[in-house]
Scaffold this motif. Structure first.
Motif, PDB file in Angstrom:
ATOM      1  N   ALA A  83      -5.432   7.895   7.573  1.00 49.88           N
ATOM      2  CA  ALA A  83      -5.028   8.412   6.119  1.00 49.88           C
ATOM      3  C   ALA A  83      -4.069   7.192   5.699  1.00 49.88           C
ATOM      4  CB  ALA A  83      -4.148   9.588   5.887  1.00 49.88           C
ATOM      5  N   ILE A  84      -3.421   6.640   6.571  1.00 45.82           N
ATOM      6  CA  ILE A  84      -2.441   5.274   6.216  1.00 45.82           C
ATOM      7  C   ILE A  84      -3.282   4.245   6.281  1.00 45.82           C
ATOM      8  CG2 ILE A  84      -0.626   4.096   6.870  1.00 45.82           C
ATOM      9  CD1 ILE A  84       0.822   6.600   8.315  1.00 45.82           C
ATOM     10  N   THR A  85      -4.405   4.086   7.191  1.00 40.80           N
ATOM     11  CA  THR A  85      -5.160   2.967   7.274  1.00 40.80           C
ATOM     12  C   THR A  85      -6.117   2.879   5.993  1.00 40.80           C
ATOM     13  OG1 THR A  85      -5.064   2.786   9.567  1.00 40.80           O
ATOM     14  CG2 THR A  85      -7.048   1.859   8.543  1.00 40.80           C
ATOM     15  N   GLU A  86      -6.443   3.838   5.417  1.00 40.12           N
ATOM     16  CA  GLU A  86      -7.314   3.769   4.101  1.00 40.12           C
ATOM     17  C   GLU A  86      -6.351   3.286   2.979  1.00 40.12           C
ATOM     18  OE1 GLU A  86      -8.551   7.934   3.264  1.00 40.12           O
ATOM     19  OE2 GLU A  86      -9.998   7.886   4.858  1.00 40.12           O
ATOM     20  N   GLU A  87      -5.333   3.741   2.961  1.00 37.57           N
ATOM     21  CA  GLU A  87      -4.424   2.857   2.000  1.00 37.57           C
ATOM     22  C   GLU A  87      -4.066   1.480   2.199  1.00 37.57           C
ATOM     23  OE1 GLU A  87      -3.924   4.400  -0.832  1.00 37.57           O
ATOM     24  OE2 GLU A  87      -4.979   6.154   0.112  1.00 37.57           O
ATOM     25  N   ALA A 133       0.930  -1.313  -0.104  1.00 37.45           N
ATOM     26  CA  ALA A 133      -0.005  -0.158   0.003  1.00 37.45           C
ATOM     27  C   ALA A 133       0.739   1.251  -0.177  1.00 37.45           C
ATOM     28  CB  ALA A 133      -0.936   0.075   1.296  1.00 37.45           C
ATOM     29  N   LEU A 134       2.275   1.175   0.583  1.00 37.75           N
ATOM     30  CA  LEU A 134       2.884   2.419   0.694  1.00 37.75           C
ATOM     31  C   LEU A 134       4.147   2.714  -0.115  1.00 37.75           C
ATOM     32  CD1 LEU A 134       2.727   2.078   4.809  1.00 37.75           C
ATOM     33  CD2 LEU A 134       1.241   3.711   3.245  1.00 37.75           C
ATOM     34  N   ARG A 177      -7.467  -0.457   1.521  1.00 41.96           N
ATOM     35  CA  ARG A 177      -7.600  -0.542  -0.170  1.00 41.96           C
ATOM     36  C   ARG A 177      -6.959  -1.781  -0.640  1.00 41.96           C
ATOM     37  NH1 ARG A 177      -8.835   4.737  -2.563  1.00 41.96           N
ATOM     38  NH2 ARG A 177      -7.726   6.246  -1.153  1.00 41.96           N
ATOM     39  N   VAL A 178      -5.798  -2.114  -0.018  1.00 41.86           N
ATOM     40  CA  VAL A 178      -5.106  -3.342  -0.552  1.00 41.86           C
ATOM     41  C   VAL A 178      -5.593  -4.563   0.290  1.00 41.86           C
ATOM     42  CG1 VAL A 178      -2.693  -4.621  -0.705  1.00 41.86           C
ATOM     43  CG2 VAL A 178      -2.976  -1.999  -0.996  1.00 41.86           C
TER      44      VAL A 178
END
Ligand code: PMP
Ligand code: GLN
Length: 389
Positions: free
Chosen positions: A254-258, A111-112, A261-262
């Motif tokens: 905001a990090i959790t959202e990404e 994700a990151l 998504r994965v």
């Protein structure tokens, strides 16, 4: 019968063979060795946990749970982390239940980071980190932990950071290094990442295995670091149930959202009855408060039992592993020595060279002490024979 010629795809991970854990466990089975290699307990889990899974199944929790995790478990995780480390993660938007820490790490990395990004990893490193970075198309940048204490060399980290650095992966307590990050280390990490876009992935699966009165320096304790970090836990490690494969990832919204998504396309969701059982079990602090003392006793028993061998034991601050140098016994590379130990002495370990990408070999092996007392003593007994021979 004629078989059609198969297709041989180009490997996405040409440098990776079968993991050292699978290899050593298979060798241990083949040779009837005492298995102190792969990190898993050989004693039963709490029967209350088994009853809770049965109850959850009987109560009908057998269909897909919510994608980010059963809410009761997310709430129990958030409550525990706030109680222990003082940060209040929002169960709705900041806590995700994963299929073990392995999936949390893999998913966070996918994700990151991507092509063109650099991700810093300390070596020796848990074996899934670098392949996950490679599969994401990013570049792993390895920084050696200083031998023999396996502590972070912050000057080396500062040299490794570039404008392309997007991620730093830390692991405390460390597997396989058995060192723990101090408050001073966390302050250094804060300084290195300040005013950068770097996200820290903090693998804290051994959070309850910290010894000699030390405290676990979760990144969740430090508001500045927590605001850029993914903090990862594992119920397999904490509740002696590595086969359950349930873990979690905590990160700001905001990090959790990404990550989600994965996550939704990786596993979508994690076993429902296990999550319900863990939610009820985790609600009682007595379930994990005794863990440091429980594992410290095992560490001390193994250390004492190995004192009668020519192995040189390294300090162990945390995690459930004991490291040993064997230079008084042999000058073989660690992989060859570990293999010979299984075949000739009947004890399986993990060679630390397997946790290095670049061939570094400090001639160190790792014993797992999450085992019954009799298992630890049986291994030590065999290792004493090696000394005599
Ligand atoms: N990180 C480290 C440092 C580990 O030692 C392990 C092995 N348990 C994991 C992650 C993976 O944890 P899990 O079994 O929950 O996937
Ligand atoms: N984490 C465990 C260890 O370090 C093993 C995990 C695995 O077998 N993949 O031994």
């Amino acid at each position: 019968m004629q078989t059609a010629p198969g297709v041989a795809p180009a490997s996405r991970l040409p440098a990776s063979g079968t993991t050292i854990f699978s290899v050593m466990s298979a060798l241990a089975r083949e040779h009837g060795a005492v298995n102190l290699g792969q990190g898993f307990p050989d004693y039963p889990i709490d029967p209350a946990l088994i009853d809770l899974v049965t109850a959850a199944m009987k109560a009908g929790h057998n269909q897909y749970p919510l994608m980010p995790g059963v809410m009761a478990l997310r709430e129990a995780i958030a409550a525990k982390v706030e109680r222990l480390y003082g940060r209040a993660y929002d169960p709705e938007s900041e806590v995700t239940v994963t299929s073990g820490a392995t999936q949390a790490i893999f998913t966070a990395i996918q994700a990151l980071v991507g092509p063109g990004d650099e991700a810093i990893v300390f070596e020796p490193a848990y074996d899934s980190y670098v392949p996950a970075i490679r599969l994401a198309g990013a570049t792993p940048v390895t920084v050696p932990l200083a031998f023999p204490g396996y502590r972070v060399d912050w000057a080396a980290v500062r040299r490794a950071v570039t404008p392309r650095t997007r991620l730093i992966l830390v692991n405390t307590p460390n597997n396989p290094g058995t060192s723990v990050l101090s408050a001073g280390d966390c302050a250094e990490l804060e300084a290195v990442t300040r005013a950068t876009p770097i996200v820290v992935v903090s693998d804290e699966v051994y959070e309850h295995m910290v010894f000699d009165g030390r405290r676990h320096e979760s990144l969740a304790r430090r508001p500045e670091l927590a605001s850029r970090s993914v903090v990862i836990g594992s119920f397999g490690k904490t509740f002696h149930a590595t086969g359950w494969k349930v873990g979690c990832a905590l990160a700001p919204r905001a990090i959790t959202e990404e990550i989600r998504r994965v996550h939704q396309f990786t596993v979508f969701a994690v076993s429902s009855p296990m999550q319900h059982a863990l939610a009820a079990f985790l609600a009682e602090p007595s379930r994990y408060e005794g863990l440091p003392a429980f594992f410290q006793k095992k560490r001390d028993l193994l250390r004492e039992a190995l004192a009668g061998t020519p192995l040189e034991l390294l300090p162990c601050e945390g995690a459930y592993f004991q490291l040993a140098r064997y230079s008084r016994v042999s000058d073989e590379p660690a992989a060859a020595f570990a293999e010979r130990l299984v075949r000739e002495v009947g004890v399986a370990t993990i060679p630390l060279s397997a946790f290095h990408q670049d061939g570094t070999d400090h001639r160190v092996i790792r014993f797992c002490f999450a085992k019954k007392e009799e298992t630890l003593l049986a291994a030590a007994e065999r290792l004493r024979r090696l000394a005599a021979g």
